[in-house]
Design a protein around this motif. Structure first.
Motif, PDB file in Angstrom:
ATOM      1  N   VAL A   1     -19.864  37.243  80.155  1.00 24.98           N
ATOM      2  CA  VAL A   1     -20.457  35.946  79.800  1.00 24.98           C
ATOM      3  C   VAL A   1     -19.678  34.805  80.446  1.00 24.98           C
ATOM      4  O   VAL A   1     -20.262  33.874  81.026  1.00 24.98           O
TER       5      VAL A   1
ATOM      6  N   ARG B   1     -21.219  32.407  83.499  1.00 25.59           N
ATOM      7  CA  ARG B   1     -21.398  30.968  83.294  1.00 25.59           C
ATOM      8  C   ARG B   1     -20.637  30.156  84.337  1.00 25.59           C
ATOM      9  O   ARG B   1     -21.077  29.071  84.734  1.00 25.59           O
TER      10      ARG B   1
ATOM     11  N   LEU C   1     -27.466  34.311  82.511  1.00 30.54           N
ATOM     12  CA  LEU C   1     -26.528  33.200  82.331  1.00 30.54           C
ATOM     13  C   LEU C   1     -25.958  32.668  83.638  1.00 30.54           C
ATOM     14  O   LEU C   1     -25.480  31.535  83.689  1.00 30.54           O
TER      15      LEU C   1
END
Length: 422
Positions: free
Chosen positions: A218, A222, A389
């Motif tokens: 994650v 990002r 993401l």
């Protein structure tokens, strides 16, 4: 005096020298190499006298004499020197060395040697420990205390017997698995604290896999949305973290079912090798400019009590689901459970299946396929998260690297020869 007694004296002599050298090197004026060696030998002689004359008073008398000498030495030091620095480390170490010498005779030599050697190491790393403690933040201390509470307070008081439907819920076993997972994450977290933030992209992936490969996926996905030029670098860190998560699975299996590790490790190691080769190939595609000044994102506290409870409930639920599925529909239906469970948490399904193998209700030759399928399912989930993401530039690399691994893993499951098991 027998030959074994001479060996015991030699061990005490060596341990006394070891601790004494450290104390003398630290410019301690209370006791040095000779004093600690003599104290360790005195402990052995006290043990011999207690054993040979069957007199329980000899050992405490000698111990009180050493304590009295230490008190007198400190008293004289206070009287002769203004502002004398009176510590307790050397005094406690001297008493412990006396006790170790006696225990070498009256107890276990192995434990005596381990305590003596550990004492020397503890004294030697004093400055490093102080530096480490000074660097601790509030969340670091919280992680240590939570792990201590989970493992040293809660675990011992839980009942070690099964309850509930299907007779598979053992509170101590469930919490032991919680302790194992939290412990592995905390170790990875504190390696990060020792290594520092700028540890290089390879170690970013390794530490990310130890702490949480999902959180690493994650974080780096990002980062690509803000900086599209690091796409290959981010994918490299993510795929490396995923590789370490497979290694983590093998560690968990080895702890729970060490007798079956050889059967399970070989096919999964083939998949780890494929991920590793994919990571190496991607690493050489990353130019030098991309790999400079990249820091690993600050990880969250890996030992939050709420997270531990959630994992415990999840593990218990998967235990029930696996046991129910196997009982009602047979082992083949466990593949569906592995896929679904792997999407959420590969650790829980790995430990649940390992427990079934340990109890003999699932063969290791079948269990490794279920564990590998859960790990591949979890990897697919992380790949989808990275695509959703991250920037568009990482989609190609995620599809290629994750696709190679997942397809290879499925082929290993399908084509693995039955004759290749140990």
């Amino acid at each position: 005096m027998s030959y074994e007694d001479l060996i015991t004296l030699g061990i005490a002599f060596g341990l006394g020298l070891l601790v004494g050298m450290q104390r003398e090197k630290s410019d301690n004026h209370m006791a040095g190499v000779r004093t600690f060696t003599l104290i360790a030998i005195l402990g052995v002689i006290s043990g011999f006298l207690t054993r040979d004359y069957n007199n329980p008073f000899i050992l405490p008398v000698f111990g009180l004499c050493i304590a009295a000498m230490m008190l007198m030495a400190n008293y004289i030091k206070i009287k002769k020197l203004d502002g004398a620095d009176i510590g307790q480390t050397t005094e406690v170490a001297a008493l412990l060395m006396f006790a170790v010498g006696a225990y070498l005779v009256l107890g276990s030599q192995l434990i005596g040697v381990l305590i003596g050697a550990s004492l020397a190491i503890l004294l030697y790393v004093k400055e490093h420990l102080h530096d480490f403690i000074d660097r601790l933040q509030e969340k670091d201390l919280s992680a240590i205390m939570t792990l201590a509470g989970i493992s040293l307070i809660i675990l011992p008081i839980l009942p070690n017997k099964t309850f509930g439907p299907l007779d598979v819920l053992n509170p101590r076993n469930i919490w032991l698995m919680v302790t194992l997972i939290v412990g592995i994450s905390v170790i990875g977290y504190f390696i990060y604290k020792f290594a520092g933030k700028k540890v290089g992209i390879i170690f970013n992936g390794i530490l990310g896999g130890l702490i949480s490969s999902t959180a690493t996926t994650v974080s780096y996905a990002r980062k690509t949305s803000d900086n599209k030029s690091i796409s290959k670098l981010a994918v490299f860190v993510i795929i490396t973290a995923c590789a370490i998560s497979f290694v983590r699975v093998l560690v968990e299996v080895g702890i729970v079912i060490p007798n079956s590790l050889s059967t399970i490790a070989l096919p999964i190691s083939v998949v780890i090798l494929i991920i590793g080769l994919t990571s190496v190939a991607l690493f050489y595609l990353i130019n030098k400019k991309e790999s400079e000044d990249e820091e690993m994102p600050e990880p969250e506290n890996p030992a939050q009590f709420k997270s531990a409870l959630i994992f415990g409930f999840l593990y218990a639920f998967i235990l029930l689901a696996v046991a129910f599925t196997e009982q009602k529909f047979g082992s083949n239906a466990l593949y569906i459970v592995s896929i679904i469970s792997g999407l959420t948490d590969v650790d829980a399904i790995t430990l649940s299946l390992s427990q079934l193998i340990k109890e003999g209700s699932l063969e290791a030759t079948e269990g490794w396929k279920l564990i590998l399928l859960a790990a591949l399912s979890n990897m697919l989930f992380k790949g989808v998260m990275a695509i959703v993401l991250g920037a568009k530039q990482i989609v190609k690399w995620i599809v290629i690297t994750f696709g190679i691994t997942i397809v290879s893993g499925l082929l290993v499951m399908w084509l693995w020869p039955e004759t290749w098991y140990f």
